[in-house]
Design a protein around this motif. Structure first.
Motif, PDB file in Angstrom:
ATOM      1  N   TYR A 117       0.841  -1.200   0.000  1.00  0.00           N
ATOM      2  CA  TYR A 117       0.000   0.000   0.000  1.00  0.00           C
ATOM      3  C   TYR A 117       0.881   1.257   0.000  1.00  0.00           C
ATOM      4  O   TYR A 117       0.608   2.220  -0.724  1.00  0.00           O
ATOM      5  N   TYR A 151     -11.620   3.219  -6.934  1.00  0.00           N
ATOM      6  CA  TYR A 151     -11.204   4.463  -6.282  1.00  0.00           C
ATOM      7  C   TYR A 151     -12.395   5.393  -6.020  1.00  0.00           C
ATOM      8  O   TYR A 151     -12.447   6.074  -4.989  1.00  0.00           O
ATOM      9  N   ARG A 157      -6.959  -2.650  -2.269  1.00  0.00           N
ATOM     10  CA  ARG A 157      -6.225  -3.151  -1.098  1.00  0.00           C
ATOM     11  C   ARG A 157      -6.982  -2.855   0.193  1.00  0.00           C
ATOM     12  O   ARG A 157      -6.853  -3.553   1.178  1.00  0.00           O
ATOM     13  N   ASP A 195       2.096   1.744  -3.380  1.00  0.00           N
ATOM     14  CA  ASP A 195       1.045   2.365  -4.201  1.00  0.00           C
ATOM     15  C   ASP A 195       1.100   3.889  -4.066  1.00  0.00           C
ATOM     16  O   ASP A 195       1.078   4.627  -5.049  1.00  0.00           O
ATOM     17  N   LEU A 196       1.146   4.346  -2.806  1.00  0.00           N
ATOM     18  CA  LEU A 196       1.108   5.781  -2.553  1.00  0.00           C
ATOM     19  C   LEU A 196       2.332   6.485  -3.120  1.00  0.00           C
ATOM     20  O   LEU A 196       2.236   7.568  -3.699  1.00  0.00           O
ATOM     21  N   GLN A 213      -4.882   0.693  -5.194  1.00  0.00           N
ATOM     22  CA  GLN A 213      -4.855   1.280  -3.852  1.00  0.00           C
ATOM     23  C   GLN A 213      -6.200   1.086  -3.151  1.00  0.00           C
ATOM     24  O   GLN A 213      -6.260   0.633  -1.993  1.00  0.00           O
ATOM     25  N   ARG A 221      -3.143   2.477 -10.757  1.00  0.00           N
ATOM     26  CA  ARG A 221      -2.622   2.317  -9.401  1.00  0.00           C
ATOM     27  C   ARG A 221      -3.598   2.837  -8.346  1.00  0.00           C
ATOM     28  O   ARG A 221      -3.661   2.309  -7.242  1.00  0.00           O
ATOM     29  N   ARG A 222      -4.383   3.859  -8.680  1.00  0.00           N
ATOM     30  CA  ARG A 222      -5.410   4.311  -7.734  1.00  0.00           C
ATOM     31  C   ARG A 222      -6.447   3.208  -7.499  1.00  0.00           C
ATOM     32  O   ARG A 222      -6.930   3.036  -6.376  1.00  0.00           O
TER      33      ARG A 222
END
Length: 728
Positions: A193, A317, A311, A196-197, A308, A304-305
């Motif tokens: 995670y 998102y 997860r 990801d950020l 994120q 990727r958002r």
């Protein structure tokens, strides 16, 4: 759109999904500032007001460096507590000290932000960005402590602990922020995670660099004075190569919003309008050179958002975004906006047909295209409402408008606004005001604000054509014995000789909106800064008070109160008042559909894996009566959702406007009964202005209205339905 500095006390409350993960073991080298470095905040005088007369960039950088290190050390020390005692008093032992450590940091950050907006020679962009990023990173650590997250969660779940309502709400904030930061995830998952950020941050920076390069590279020089014949003088000054000779030329057109928007309204040359429109919509697209193409970057960002959000157990998102929104869930949001679209879209078709006919009567021999709307729309508005908006300026001198808005605020909310000379200021034009709560005391102010009204060329930050900023310097806090302090910063025309600053009606709208925004911070009664004012207010509710205040502008009595001719003192003519009230509905169907389209596009970009090109082509005809142009690839330059913190949140302004319209109908329903107005004003103050984020916005709405909101009031307000009500 005003961007990411609209007065939320804590940056991370608006960036719930873009947190910077914890970092360990970095060192910040601090410049020396002598003995001052030992003070709690070297930028404040003894009376706790900023020392603007002596503030320097070096002092700001040193103070923010010291305060952020101290704050992060405090947060790190919490994570050394492995076993949290069951009987821990999480407020007195942890949260109160955190709040005390945060407040000086917030003030330094707020001072730097105020100078950035108000005096760029004292705080250039490059210096401010460094301070902003440093402060943002420190504040993100507030919601990055696993120990604090666990302690808050346990305290919230423990029925035996006696907590006030506000304390429960503070705990709920830490739990929500911590959850969205992935703090409940196990080791490996948390690492993924965090990756990801970090990846998202990298892509956001990559996109921002491309966007800025793509914007900066374009300019168009105009040498023909015929083109600028109708341009307002203030605008000519902003585009003239020599601002001291605005009529001499040449004039330089760029893609900055405050340059681009008026150009599209005033430029009579259709080819030039088409040219700059094209340059605008192809920014960051594959029509440009490879170095600024962003299509791949934004697809990587979308992907990727989504990971994120998944997860954390969300489908996508956009669904995760709803955790911090008043709208509640995507189904409710889409259903509500569909009601608005069903009314607005058929009216838009009529508007475009009427606009086409209007243009053809004036020798226009083609179909209306996207780049024609602003130009012919302005012409049509002038014709229908027989209005000369530049002539109206003479009836809106800033002193008269301010006097009227102050009187209205004082009457409605039982406060007194008094100018004071006790504060340092960053420019001679800046004024300082105390606000007194007449329910409590007429001698001790409950809040203060600076007002910096006039444009000062490159000395002031500017983005939109009509920009105004609410910069928070201090939040209300019982723990820190802090009262609210903000700066209101505008770009209104400065006075010339004996001639006062004369405002356009759009300037007046901006002034009312920003005062509405400011009041929610200034009149809060919540004792914890984490939930006071606009802190922890849902993103789609933060502009409610802005639009609520603006709604008063379309009442006859208010327009009379804030206007008089600056020389003759004559009142604003009755036909001008009627024109202003009716003008609100001009192209309202088109404008609302445009906002609904962008909102839907943003949500779908963040809830679907479909490539953006077919998505854009599918959604466009649902919202627009005009065809999508072949080279229109506006998704690539939709900057606010890719790097401006509004991913899956663009809809927030429309939602706030809708809620504000519904709230305002309560005042319309009682007509102009002064005693009932005051009674209702007190109720509005005790809910929307007082409660801040101490209750969910939907609950605050129900406290005031006694029911759930309806989209009908917005349609009525915009003149998209029959039977609207006016306070006479």
């Amino acid at each position: 759109m005003a961007g990411s500095f609209l007065g939320r006390g804590i940056a991370s409350t608006r960036r719930s999904f873009l947190k910077i993960p914890k970092r360990h073991g970095y060192i910040v080298l601090l410049p020396e500032i002598g003995e001052e470095s030992s003070e709690k905040n070297p930028l404040l005088k003894d009376d706790n007001l900023p020392e603007f007369n002596t503030i320097t960039i070096e002092k700001c950088i040193a103070a923010i460096g010291k305060q952020t290190v101290e704050f992060e050390e405090k947060m790190k020390s919490l994570d050394k507590v492995v076993d949290i005692p069951k009987d821990i008093d999480v407020f007195n032992e942890w949260l109160h000290p955190i709040e005390e450590a945060y407040l000086p940091l917030e003030t330094t950050w707020g001072i730097a932000k105020t100078l950035y907006f108000g005096n760029q020679s004292l705080m250039p962009t490059k210096c401010y960005i460094g301070i902003h990023e440093r402060a943002t990173r420190a504040v993100a650590s507030k919601f990055g402590s696993i120990s604090l997250f666990k302690a808050c969660k346990e305290a919230l779940d423990n029925k035996e602990i006696k907590l006030t309502h506000s304390q429960r709400r503070v705990l709920a904030k830490y739990v929500l922020e911590g959850t969205l930061n992935g703090l409940q995830l196990k080791d490996k998952e948390f690492e993924k995670y965090s990756d990801d950020l970090n990846y998202i941050l990298t892509k956001v920076k990559e996109y921002k660099a491309k966007y800025e390069s793509s914007t900066a590279v374009y300019s168009m020089a105009i040498h023909n004075s015929y083109v600028v014949e109708d341009f307002p003088e203030d605008y000519l000054k902003s585009i003239a190569v020599n601002p001291k000779q605005p009529y001499a030329g040449p004039w330089l057109i760029t893609l900055k919003p405050y340059i681009l928007q008026p150009f599209m309204e005033y430029c009579p040359d259709r080819d030039l309008r088409a040219s700059i429109w094209d340059a605008d919509v192809i920014r960051c697209s594959n029509y440009q050179e490879r170095s600024v193409q962003a299509s791949v970057t934004l697809e990587e960002l979308r992907g990727r958002r989504t990971e994120q959000a998944q997860r954390l157990g969300f489908k996508n998102y956009a669904e995760m975004s709803m955790e911090t929104k008043m709208a509640g869930n995507l189904e409710n949001l889409h259903n509500t906006f569909e009601i608005l679209r069903n009314t607005a879209f058929p009216i838009q078709k009529e508007e475009i047909a009427n606009l086409t006919e209007f243009a053809r009567e004036r020798d226009f021999n083609d179909a209306i295209r996207v780049w024609d709307i602003a130009y012919w729309g302005r012409k049509q508005r002038q014709s229908i409402y027989n209005c000369d908006e530049n002539k109206w300026r003479e009836y809106f001198p800033l002193p008269t408008v301010l006097s009227g808005i102050f009187e209205h605020i004082e009457t409605l909310f039982n406060v007194k606004i008094v100018e004071s000379k006790k504060a340092d200021i960053w420019h001679k034009d800046v004024r300082f005001f105390d606000i007194f709560d007449l329910n409590v005391s007429s001698t001790k102010p409950i809040a203060n604000f600076y007002l910096d009204p006039y444009a000062r060329g490159s000395d002031k930050f500017r983005k939109e054509q009509d920009s105004g900023w609410v910069s928070v310097i201090k939040s209300k806090s019982k723990v820190g014995n802090s009262t609210p302090l903000i700066a209101l910063i505008f770009n209104f025309p400065p006075p010339v000789g004996d001639k006062p600053s004369l405002l356009s009606f759009r300037d007046v709208q901006v002034l009312f909106q920003k005062f509405g925004h400011a009041l929610q911070h200034l009149l809060t009664t919540v004792e914890y800064s984490d939930i006071a004012g606009l802190s922890f207010v849902e993103w789609d509710a933060v502009f409610i008070c802005d639009y609520f205040m603006e709604n008063w502008l379309y009442e006859t009595f208010m327009l009379q109160k804030i206007s008089e001719h600056y020389e003759t003192k004559e009142p604003l003519p009755a036909d001008a008042i009627e024109s202003i009230k009716k003008m609100r509905s001009h192209l309202a169907g088109y404008k609302l559909c445009k906002e609904l389209y962008l909102s839907h596009l943003d949500l779908e970009l963040h809830s679907s894996n479909t490539f953006w090109v077919p998505m854009m082509k599918r959604l466009w005809p649902k919202y627009f009566a005009l065809p999508l142009e072949k080279r229109d690839v506006h998704v690539c330059n939709f900057e606010v959702i890719w790097s401006g913190n509004w991913a899956a949140a663009y809809f927030s302004k429309v939602w706030s406007e809708m809620i504000a319209a519904d709230l305002y109908t309560a005042f319309q329903e009682i007509k102009f009964d002064e005693s009932q107005q005051k009674e209702l004003g007190v109720r509005f103050r005790n809910t929307f202005l007082s409660l801040g984020g101490s209750y969910p916005a939907a609950e605050v709405f129900r406290k005031f209205r006694g029911r759930d909101p309806s989209p009908q009031a917005l349609l009525d307000n915009l003149g998209l339905t029959r039977g609207t009500v006016e306070i006479k």
